[in-house]
Design a protein around this motif. Sequence first.
Motif, PDB file in Angstrom:
ATOM      1  N   UNK A  40       0.856  -1.188   0.000  1.00 27.24           N
ATOM      2  CA  UNK A  40       0.000   0.000   0.000  1.00 27.24           C
ATOM      3  C   UNK A  40       0.891   1.238   0.000  1.00 27.24           C
ATOM      4  N   UNK A  41       0.393   2.311  -0.556  1.00 22.36           N
ATOM      5  CA  UNK A  41       1.140   3.555  -0.581  1.00 22.36           C
ATOM      6  C   UNK A  41       2.131   3.590  -1.720  1.00 22.36           C
ATOM      7  N   UNK A  42       3.097   4.482  -1.600  1.00 21.74           N
ATOM      8  CA  UNK A  42       4.153   4.640  -2.599  1.00 21.74           C
ATOM      9  C   UNK A  42       5.427   4.033  -2.038  1.00 21.74           C
ATOM     10  N   UNK A  43       5.945   3.027  -2.737  1.00 21.10           N
ATOM     11  CA  UNK A  43       7.108   2.289  -2.276  1.00 21.10           C
ATOM     12  C   UNK A  43       8.238   2.466  -3.284  1.00 21.10           C
ATOM     13  N   UNK A  44       9.409   2.842  -2.795  1.00 19.71           N
ATOM     14  CA  UNK A  44      10.620   2.904  -3.594  1.00 19.71           C
ATOM     15  C   UNK A  44      11.353   1.586  -3.405  1.00 19.71           C
ATOM     16  N   UNK A  45      11.663   0.902  -4.520  1.00 15.66           N
ATOM     17  CA  UNK A  45      12.417  -0.351  -4.478  1.00 15.66           C
ATOM     18  C   UNK A  45      13.694  -0.145  -5.269  1.00 15.66           C
ATOM     19  N   UNK A  46      14.846  -0.354  -4.642  1.00 12.96           N
ATOM     20  CA  UNK A  46      16.132  -0.170  -5.314  1.00 12.96           C
ATOM     21  C   UNK A  46      16.798  -1.535  -5.404  1.00 12.96           C
ATOM     22  N   UNK A  47      17.077  -1.951  -6.631  1.00 17.83           N
ATOM     23  CA  UNK A  47      17.560  -3.306  -6.864  1.00 17.83           C
ATOM     24  C   UNK A  47      18.449  -3.351  -8.097  1.00 17.83           C
ATOM     25  N   UNK A  48      18.582  -4.520  -8.661  1.00 16.29           N
ATOM     26  CA  UNK A  48      19.408  -4.748  -9.848  1.00 16.29           C
ATOM     27  C   UNK A  48      18.526  -5.038 -11.052  1.00 16.29           C
ATOM     28  N   UNK A  49      19.134  -5.045 -12.215  1.00 16.32           N
ATOM     29  CA  UNK A  49      18.412  -5.383 -13.435  1.00 16.32           C
ATOM     30  C   UNK A  49      17.882  -6.813 -13.374  1.00 16.32           C
ATOM     31  N   UNK A  50      18.701  -7.755 -12.894  1.00 19.97           N
ATOM     32  CA  UNK A  50      18.288  -9.155 -12.830  1.00 19.97           C
ATOM     33  C   UNK A  50      17.075  -9.366 -11.947  1.00 19.97           C
ATOM     34  N   UNK A  51      17.039  -8.707 -10.801  1.00 18.04           N
ATOM     35  CA  UNK A  51      15.906  -8.849  -9.894  1.00 18.04           C
ATOM     36  C   UNK A  51      14.681  -8.088 -10.400  1.00 18.04           C
ATOM     37  N   UNK A  52      14.896  -6.928 -11.005  1.00 21.84           N
ATOM     38  CA  UNK A  52      13.775  -6.092 -11.465  1.00 21.84           C
ATOM     39  C   UNK A  52      12.978  -6.748 -12.589  1.00 21.84           C
ATOM     40  N   UNK A  53      13.634  -7.560 -13.407  1.00 23.48           N
ATOM     41  CA  UNK A  53      12.921  -8.186 -14.533  1.00 23.48           C
ATOM     42  C   UNK A  53      11.735  -9.016 -14.061  1.00 23.48           C
ATOM     43  N   UNK A  54      11.803  -9.540 -12.823  1.00 25.84           N
ATOM     44  CA  UNK A  54      10.714 -10.364 -12.313  1.00 25.84           C
ATOM     45  C   UNK A  54       9.477  -9.533 -11.963  1.00 25.84           C
TER      46      UNK A  54
END
Length: 188
Positions: A136-150
């Motif tokens: 819920x709400x606005x969430x910032x997720x900072x990760x890698x390209x490999x993880x983000x593809x999912x």
Amino acid sequence: MRAIIVRHGDTFRHDEEPRRIGARTDLPLVESGRAQAQRLAASFAGMAIDACLTSSLRRTRETAAIVAPGLRARPTDWLREIDHGPDEGLPETAVRARIGAAALLAWETRAVAPTDWIVDAAARLKAWQTFFATAHGTILLVTSNGAARFALLALGMPPAKLRTGAYGEIVDGRLIAWDVRPDEQSRC
């Protein structure tokens, strides 16, 4: 729910040959990576962000600290980088020579990892699906390209690259933007 998915900033200088790095290589941001994070911070200035999730590696935590300095980033296991097995730390030309173009294409277009990479695709997909269903709400997720593809796979879309210093935005299960760098005008 609004998810802002950011790939960490550069970890190689422009005069260095990039290598395939992942879960076992904890590199800091270089100067250009910090500048990318500052541009992201400027583009999100004034946005109310409710929480920040990162992988445990320094490059994602440094990026998050610059983008959202007022939030305490929470390292989250399902955002961890991919483990590239024997290809960890190798230049891309060496990786391509070892596993072949077809294996890299399968990874880039379908998130099918080469045999000796350590990727629990089913668990990653389930984690993103659970996140989208419960956050819920606005969430910032900072990760890698490999993880983000999912994230895209969890929405029923094919995976797509997220460049360093770029972000994607998903609102209520709809892809709004992908691979946007604040210094460019590309949108999905």
